[in-house]
Design an enzyme around this catalytic site. Structure first.
Site, PDB file in Angstrom:
ATOM      1  N   ASP A 116     -13.471 -15.880 -47.905  1.00 19.53           N
ATOM      2  CA  ASP A 116     -13.253 -16.792 -46.785  1.00 19.53           C
ATOM      3  C   ASP A 116     -13.842 -16.254 -45.481  1.00 19.53           C
ATOM      4  OD1 ASP A 116     -11.287 -19.106 -45.542  1.00 19.53           O
ATOM      5  OD2 ASP A 116     -11.285 -17.312 -44.299  1.00 19.53           O
ATOM      6  N   VAL A 144     -11.448 -21.799 -44.531  1.00 17.79           N
ATOM      7  CA  VAL A 144     -12.574 -22.212 -45.373  1.00 17.79           C
ATOM      8  C   VAL A 144     -12.144 -22.339 -46.831  1.00 17.79           C
ATOM      9  CG1 VAL A 144     -14.872 -21.587 -46.199  1.00 17.79           C
ATOM     10  CG2 VAL A 144     -14.302 -21.270 -43.795  1.00 17.79           C
ATOM     11  N   ASP A 145     -11.311 -21.423 -47.296  1.00 13.97           N
ATOM     12  CA  ASP A 145     -10.789 -21.555 -48.660  1.00 13.97           C
ATOM     13  C   ASP A 145     -10.049 -22.877 -48.834  1.00 13.97           C
ATOM     14  OD1 ASP A 145     -11.759 -19.140 -49.567  1.00 13.97           O
ATOM     15  OD2 ASP A 145      -9.864 -18.074 -49.409  1.00 13.97           O
ATOM     16  N   TYR A 146      -9.203 -23.192 -47.872  1.00 15.94           N
ATOM     17  CA  TYR A 146      -8.462 -24.457 -47.932  1.00 15.94           C
ATOM     18  C   TYR A 146      -9.417 -25.655 -47.946  1.00 15.94           C
ATOM     19  CZ  TYR A 146      -3.661 -22.708 -47.147  1.00 15.94           C
ATOM     20  OH  TYR A 146      -2.431 -22.121 -47.287  1.00 15.94           O
ATOM     21  N   ALA A 149     -11.266 -26.029 -51.240  1.00 18.63           N
ATOM     22  CA  ALA A 149     -10.394 -26.563 -52.284  1.00 18.63           C
ATOM     23  C   ALA A 149     -10.184 -28.066 -52.113  1.00 18.63           C
ATOM     24  CB  ALA A 149      -9.058 -25.835 -52.262  1.00 18.63           C
TER      25      ALA A 149
END
Length: 361
Positions: A116, A144-146, A149
């Site tokens: 991230d 960014v991970d969120y 996803a």
């Protein structure tokens, strides 16, 4: 997890030894990772030895029955297992395969590792975050991970919708860097079309003023935003400063943006002389957006958060009762079901194999 929250039967395939890497992350409750708990509700766990031919055969039989296959290995890993997209769609022509990676599945950087924070740096997002005179800063969470996803879930649902028409699956390819770049508001357009580089602005709003965090007399921090030409007059009247409406420095949004330091100084002085609850009460009465910056205990205790169901407490077999963030989606006014807490490693080995392909393991 998002698809599981929406009702999907999610089988999380993990390594036989140790499982998902994040199971080792601290803090832990009774030996179980809080991080793993938060992100793995509404999933069942199945362990496999990915190098074992018999396990690979079982994985292929599961893929044959699946609607969706999600993987986030480094590009090329699934191909080495004989389960690249071309092979997967031969096994199951209707399957939707989502591939999540740092840089996408093709190109010069496809094989590089990415996290991230690396995506925040490479995407330009980090250059926009922090105080104007300070260093670039990562966001306080894995934003960014969120985003990656959520984009993946959207792509999967779009592919399923298309499958109703074609009876064929699709490949969904989402990268962390691409997701990070998508969050850059107007920065790309301003740079490319105007040669204007967006910079760090701390807690200010980029497009209106006043919008800033202010400290009240009792030490509480309040974020107040009244930048547009509807809210600013309300703020001026709530502060007892209607004279500001006739001041050319503040009479329009453009003028306030050009004199942002001056208007923030005035609002900051007003907030500093009052108790935070008094400011909140006045702003609420005036319909000016304003909120106290909550710490995490305040969040857990907040009556609105409880009433809205934004925090859900789940019963884990080892950890006991643990609260975590709920899914914010409501369908027909109903909250989504949190059917099960995060699974223990390999907890559902027999159940998944029996339910999906009718075999014993």
């Amino acid at each position: 997890m998002v698809l599981g929250d929406l009702g999907a039967d999610v089988a999380k395939i993990e390594r036989l030894q140790g499982g998902d890497d994040v199971r080792a992350l601290s803090p832990k409750i009774n030996g179980e990772s809080v991080y793993f708990f938060v992100f793995n509700r509404n999933k069942r766990s199945l362990t496999l030895d990915f190098r074992d031919p018999e396990s690979q055969g079982l994985l292929r039989r599961l893929i044959a029955q699946a609607d969706v296959l999600v993987e986030n290995f480094r590009p090329g890993t699934m191909e080495k297992m004989g389960l690249g997209w071309d092979e997967v769609r031969k096994i199951n022509p209707r399957i939707v395969m989502a591939r999540i990676s740092g840089f996408g599945q093709t190109g010069a950087r496809a094989g590089e590792p990415c996290f991230d924070a690396i995506a925040q740096a490479l995407s330009g997002l980090m250059s926009l975050t922090g105080e104007a005179d300070g260093p670039p800063t990562i966001a306080g969470t894995f934003v960014v991970d969120y985003a990656t996803a959520l984009y993946s879930a959207i792509g999967i649902l779009a592919a399923i919708q298309e499958r109703h028409r074609t009876n064929l699956g699709k490949l969904v390819d989402v990268s962390l860097v691409g997701a990070g770049i998508s969050l850059l508001v107007t920065a790309v357009a301003e740079q490319g079309a105007l040669g204007r580089t967006m910079s760090r602005v701390g807690n200010r709003d980029r497009y209106s003023a006043p919008a800033q965090v202010f400290k009240a007399r009792d030490g509480a921090w309040l974020y107040l935003i009244a930048g547009n030409d509807v809210h600013f007059p309300r703020l001026a009247r709530a502060m007892g400063r209607e004279d500001l409406l006739g001041d050319r420095r503040f009479s329009t949004l453009q003028a306030r943006m050009e004199n942002v330091d001056a208007i923030e100084l005035i609002v900051g002085a007003y907030v500093a002389e009052a108790e935070s609850e008094d400011v909140l009460s006045r702003m609420q009465a005036a319909e000016v957006p304003c909120a106290k910056v909550a710490d995490l205990q305040a969040l857990l205790d907040d009556p609105y958060v409880k009433e809205a169901g934004h925090i859900v407490t789940m019963e884990h077999k080892v950890m006991g009762r643990v609260p975590s963030q709920a899914n914010p989606i409501r369908l027909d006014g109903r909250r989504l079901q949190m059917r099960m807490a995060a699974p223990l490693l390999g907890e559902h080995n027999d159940d998944i194999v029996a339910d999906w392909i009718g075999e014993e393991r």
